[in-house]
Motif scaffolding. Structure first.
Motif, short mmCIF file in Angstrom:
data_model
loop_
_atom_site.label_atom_id
_atom_site.label_comp_id
_atom_site.label_asym_id
_atom_site.label_seq_id
_atom_site.Cartn_x
_atom_site.Cartn_y
_atom_site.Cartn_z
N ASN A 282 6.93 -5.29 5.75
CA ASN A 282 5.52 -5.60 5.92
C ASN A 282 4.73 -4.65 5.00
OD1 ASN A 282 2.85 -5.70 6.79
ND2 ASN A 282 3.41 -5.96 8.94
N ILE A 283 4.36 -5.16 3.81
CA ILE A 283 3.76 -4.27 2.80
C ILE A 283 2.44 -3.61 3.26
CG2 ILE A 283 2.70 -4.21 0.48
CD1 ILE A 283 4.97 -5.86 -0.54
N PRO A 284 1.50 -4.39 3.85
CA PRO A 284 0.26 -3.72 4.28
C PRO A 284 0.54 -2.60 5.30
CG PRO A 284 -0.06 -6.08 4.26
CD PRO A 284 1.40 -5.85 3.98
N ALA A 285 1.44 -2.85 6.24
CA ALA A 285 1.72 -1.82 7.26
C ALA A 285 2.41 -0.61 6.63
CB ALA A 285 2.59 -2.42 8.37
N THR A 286 3.41 -0.87 5.76
CA THR A 286 4.14 0.24 5.15
C THR A 286 3.23 1.11 4.29
OG1 THR A 286 6.11 -1.14 5.07
CG2 THR A 286 6.13 0.82 3.69
N THR A 287 2.43 0.47 3.43
CA THR A 287 1.58 1.26 2.54
C THR A 287 0.54 2.05 3.35
OG1 THR A 287 0.31 -0.75 2.17
CG2 THR A 287 1.81 -0.11 0.44
N THR A 288 0.04 1.46 4.43
CA THR A 288 -0.92 2.19 5.27
C THR A 288 -0.26 3.41 5.89
OG1 THR A 288 -2.01 0.10 5.75
CG2 THR A 288 -2.59 1.96 7.15
N ARG A 289 0.97 3.23 6.37
CA ARG A 289 1.68 4.38 6.94
C ARG A 289 1.90 5.47 5.91
NH1 ARG A 289 5.65 0.69 9.73
NH2 ARG A 289 4.39 0.14 11.53
N VAL A 290 2.29 5.07 4.70
CA VAL A 290 2.51 6.07 3.64
C VAL A 290 1.22 6.83 3.37
CG1 VAL A 290 3.00 6.37 1.17
CG2 VAL A 290 4.43 4.86 2.56
N MET A 291 0.12 6.08 3.29
CA MET A 291 -1.18 6.71 3.01
C MET A 291 -1.52 7.72 4.11
SD MET A 291 -4.55 6.61 4.01
CE MET A 291 -5.06 5.06 4.73
N LEU A 292 -1.33 7.33 5.37
CA LEU A 292 -1.67 8.23 6.48
C LEU A 292 -0.75 9.46 6.50
CD1 LEU A 292 -2.42 5.66 9.33
CD2 LEU A 292 -4.05 7.12 8.11
N ALA A 293 0.55 9.23 6.27
CA ALA A 293 1.50 10.34 6.29
C ALA A 293 1.21 11.31 5.14
CB ALA A 293 2.93 9.83 6.21
N ASP A 294 0.85 10.75 3.98
CA ASP A 294 0.52 11.60 2.83
C ASP A 294 -0.72 12.44 3.14
OD1 ASP A 294 0.56 12.35 -0.07
OD2 ASP A 294 -1.37 11.33 0.01
N LEU A 295 -1.70 11.79 3.79
CA LEU A 295 -2.92 12.50 4.17
C LEU A 295 -2.59 13.63 5.15
CD1 LEU A 295 -6.05 12.46 3.98
CD2 LEU A 295 -6.03 11.05 6.04
N SER A 296 -1.66 13.36 6.07
CA SER A 296 -1.33 14.39 7.06
C SER A 296 -0.67 15.59 6.38
CB SER A 296 -0.44 13.82 8.17
OG SER A 296 0.88 13.64 7.70
N VAL A 297 0.14 15.34 5.35
CA VAL A 297 0.75 16.46 4.62
C VAL A 297 -0.35 17.28 3.94
CG1 VAL A 297 2.28 17.13 2.72
CG2 VAL A 297 2.96 15.31 4.28
N SER A 298 -1.31 16.60 3.32
CA SER A 298 -2.40 17.31 2.66
C SER A 298 -3.18 18.16 3.65
CB SER A 298 -3.38 16.31 2.02
OG SER A 298 -2.73 15.61 1.00
#
Ligand code: TRP
Length: 474
Positions: free
Chosen positions: A271-287
Motif C-alpha cells: 500500500n504505497i500511500p500508507a508505506t510512504t506516510t509511515r516512512v515520512m513519520l518515522a524519518d521525522l521521529s528520528v530527526s
C-alpha cells in the motif's frame, strides 16, 4: 486493444530488444521480500546525515517550532505526494530510473533525461556525502580512544581541522566508506540493502533513545527543549520557508530517482500511500529524537548551538566531554551517525548500479565496482578540498561546495519539477489512481485525487520557487 493491454503489449515488444533483456522477466528481478523490508529499506534511505545535524541545527537557527511547522507543511504538500509519485512510477515500470521513462512514455524520449540527471546527481552527492561519512567513521575511533576529549570547542576545531586537511586520512576514510557500502550493494537488493537496513534501523533507534535519556536527565536540559520547540513566528522569513522546503526534499531522498528505483523493488500488494506516510513519520521521529538528544546537552553545558559540521565535529565532542560517561556516549553518538549514513548511501549507490546493470547489461558486481571507482575518482577532489585543494575553485566554490551546490540546488529541484510534470501532465490521473489503489483494491480515491492535484500544480510551482532561490535569481 484497450489502455492497459495496449501498454502491456508495447512493453512486451520493447522487452524483446536486447537492451531490456536483463529486466525482461520481472520474476527474475531482485526486489524487497517483505512489507517490513520495504519499510526499513525506504526509511534507511530517508534517514541520514540530514537527520543528525541538518534538521536539528536548521530548526534551531530558523526559529524552533515555527520552522518545524513550515517543514511539516512542506513535507505534506510537496514531499509526501512526490514520494508517492516516484515510488508509483518505479513500481509500474519495474525498472531503473532511465528505463522507467522508456516504458511509461515510449514515444516521448525526452523524459529519460530525468533518469540521466539522477545518475549524475547520485555520483555528485556521493562524492561529498562519502567524505562527510568518512569523517564520522574516523570520529568513532577518535571518541573511543579519548583523543577528542576536550571541553574546549576551539581545540576540538583544531583536531577536526587536522583530520580534514590531511590528504592521506581524508582519502583513506572516504575509501573505507566506499569499500563497506560498495560490498553491501554488490550483494543485491534483498540480500544486501534489505538485509543490512533490517538489522541497522532498530539499532539506530535504540542508540538514539539511549542518548535522549542521557541528555534529558542532565540538569538544565529544559532550555534545550525550549530552544527546539518554542515557536518564534517572527523568525519565519521567506528564506526560512525556502530552507524548510529544501530540507523536506532532501530528507525524503526526492528528485533524483532514488525513490523511483526503490519503488521498482516494492511488492505488488504494497500500500504505497500508507508505506510512504509511515516512512515520512518515522524519518521525522528520528530527526526530532536527534534534536532532543543534542540540544538539551548543548545548553546544559553552556555551549552555543551551531549549524553544520561544526556542531557535529566540534560542539558535540566538547558537550560529551563535559558529561559523566562522556567517552561512551560520544562513541555511541558517532556510531549512530555512521549507521544513519549507511542506508542513505546504499540508496544513492543503487541508482547508478541499477542503471548500469539493467541498461548496459553489466553484472551486479561489475556495475557496483564501476560505480564505486567512479565515485572514488570524482570524490577525491572533494576529499582534498579541505586541505591541498582548498584554493582550487570554480565559480568561487571548491570541489566539495561545487558538487553540493550542483546537486542540491540545481539537479535535485529540477528533477523534482520534471517528475511532477511527468506524473501530473503525461502519466495522468486514471493511471495514477489505478496504481496507487492497487488496481482498485484499496479504498483511497479521495486521497489519490488530492495527491494528483498537489503533484500537478502545487509541487512543481513551489519547487520552481526553491530552485530559483537556490540559483540566487532572487
Ligand atoms: N535523505 C538522506 C539524508 O537525509 C540523504 C539522501 C539519500 C538523499 N538519498 C538521497 C538526498 C537522494 C537526495 C536525494 O541524509
Amino acid at each position: 486493444m484497450h489502455g492497459p493491454f495496449r501498454r502491456m503489449s508495447r512493453i512486451n515488444q520493447r522487452c524483446q530488444s536486447k537492451k531490456y533483456a536483463s529486466t525482461m522477466n520481472p520474476s527474475k528481478r531482485d526486489g524487497f521480500t517483505s512489507k517490513f523490508g520495504v519499510l526499513v529499506a525506504t526509511l534507511g534511505s530517508a534517514v541520514g546525515l540530514g537527520n543528525i545535524w541538518k534538521f536539528p541545527s536548521l530548526t534551531g537557527v530558523n526559529g524552533g517550532a515555527g520552522f518545524l511547522l513550515v517543514y511539516l507543511l512542506a513535507t505534506l504538500m510537496v514531499g509526501l505526494p512526490l514520494m508517492m509519485a516516484e515510488t508509483t512510477l518505479g513500481r509500474a515500470a519495474r525498472a531503473n530510473a532511465i528505463t522507467t521513462f522508456d516504458r511509461l512514455a515510449p514515444r516521448q524520449h525526452g523524459w529519460k533525461l530525468i533518469g540521466w540527471m539522477g545518475f549524475l546527481s547520485a555520483l555528485l552527492i556521493m562524492a561529498f556525502y562519502s567524505e562527510v561519512a568518512g569523517w564520522v567513521y574516523a570520529y568513532i575511533f577518535k571518541a573511543m580512544s579519548g583523543e577528542v576529549l576536550t571541553s574546549d570547542p576551539k581545540i576540538a576545531g583544531e583536531i577536526f581541522g587536522a583530520l580534514v586537511s590531511n590528504p592521506t586520512s581524508s582519502l583513506i576514510w572516504q575509501w573505507v566508506v566506499l569499500g563497506i557500502t560498495g560490498s553491501i550493494i554488490m550483494l543485491g537488493v534483498s540480500k544486501g540493502i534489505e538485509a543490512v537496513t533490517r538489522k541497522l534501523m532498530p539499532v539506530l533507534y535504540i542508540l538514539l533513545l539511549v542518548l535522549c535519556a542521557r541528555s534529558l536527565t542532565l540538569e538544565g536540559a529544559a532550555r534545550g527543549l525550549t530552544f527546539l520547540f518554542s515557536p518564534d513566528f517572527s523568525k519565519i522569513t521567506p528564506t526560512v520557508v525556502l530552507t524548510a522546503f529544501g530540507l523536506a526534499f532532501f530528507k525524503l531522498s526526492l528528485g533524483m530517482g532514488t525513490m523511483l528505483t526503490y519503488g521498482s523493488y516494492f511488492r505488488e500488494d504494497q500500500n504505497i500511500p500508507a508505506t510512504t506516510t509511515r516512512v515520512m513519520l518515522a524519518d521525522l521521529s528520528v530527526s526530532l529524537l536527534a534534536g532532543i538528544a543534542i540540544f538539551p546537552a548543548v545548553f546544559a553545558f553552556g555551549f552555543e548551538p551551531a549549524a553544520g559540521p561544526s556542531l557535529v565535529f566540534m560542539t558535540i565532542p566538547a558537550v560529551f566531554t563535559a558529561m559523566p560517561g562522556g567517552i561512551v556516549f560520544m562513541t555511541i553518538f558517532f556510531i549512530l551517525t555512521a549507521i544513519a549514513s549507511v542506508g542513505a548511501i546504499l540508496s544513492l549507490l543503487e541508482v547508478p548500479v541499477a542503471i548500469l546493470s539493467e541498461r548496459f547489461g553489466m553484472g551486479r558486481k561489475k556495475a557496483s565496482t564501476c560505480t564505486i571507482l567512479t565515485i572514488a575518482l570524482i570524490g577525491a577532489p572533494a576529499a582534498l578540498s579541505q586541505g591541498v585543494l582548498a584554493e582550487t575553485k570554480l565559480f568561487g566554490m571548491n570541489a566539495f561546495e561545487l558538487f553540493d551546490f550542483l546537486s542540491s540546488n540545481v539537479l535535485l529541484p529540477l528533477g523534482g519539477i520534471l517528475i511532477c510534470l511527468f506524473v501530473g501532465w503525461v502519466y495522468g490521473l486514471p493511471e495514477l489512481e489505478k496504481r496507487l489503489s492497487n488496481e482498485g483494491t484499496l479504498d483511497n480515491r479521495g486521497l489519490i485525487r488530492a495527491v494528483f492535484f498537489l503533484v500537478r500544480y502545487v509541487a512543481p510551482l513551489s519547487i520552481a520557487i526553491v530552485l530559483l532561490h537556490g540559483l540566487k535569481v532572487f
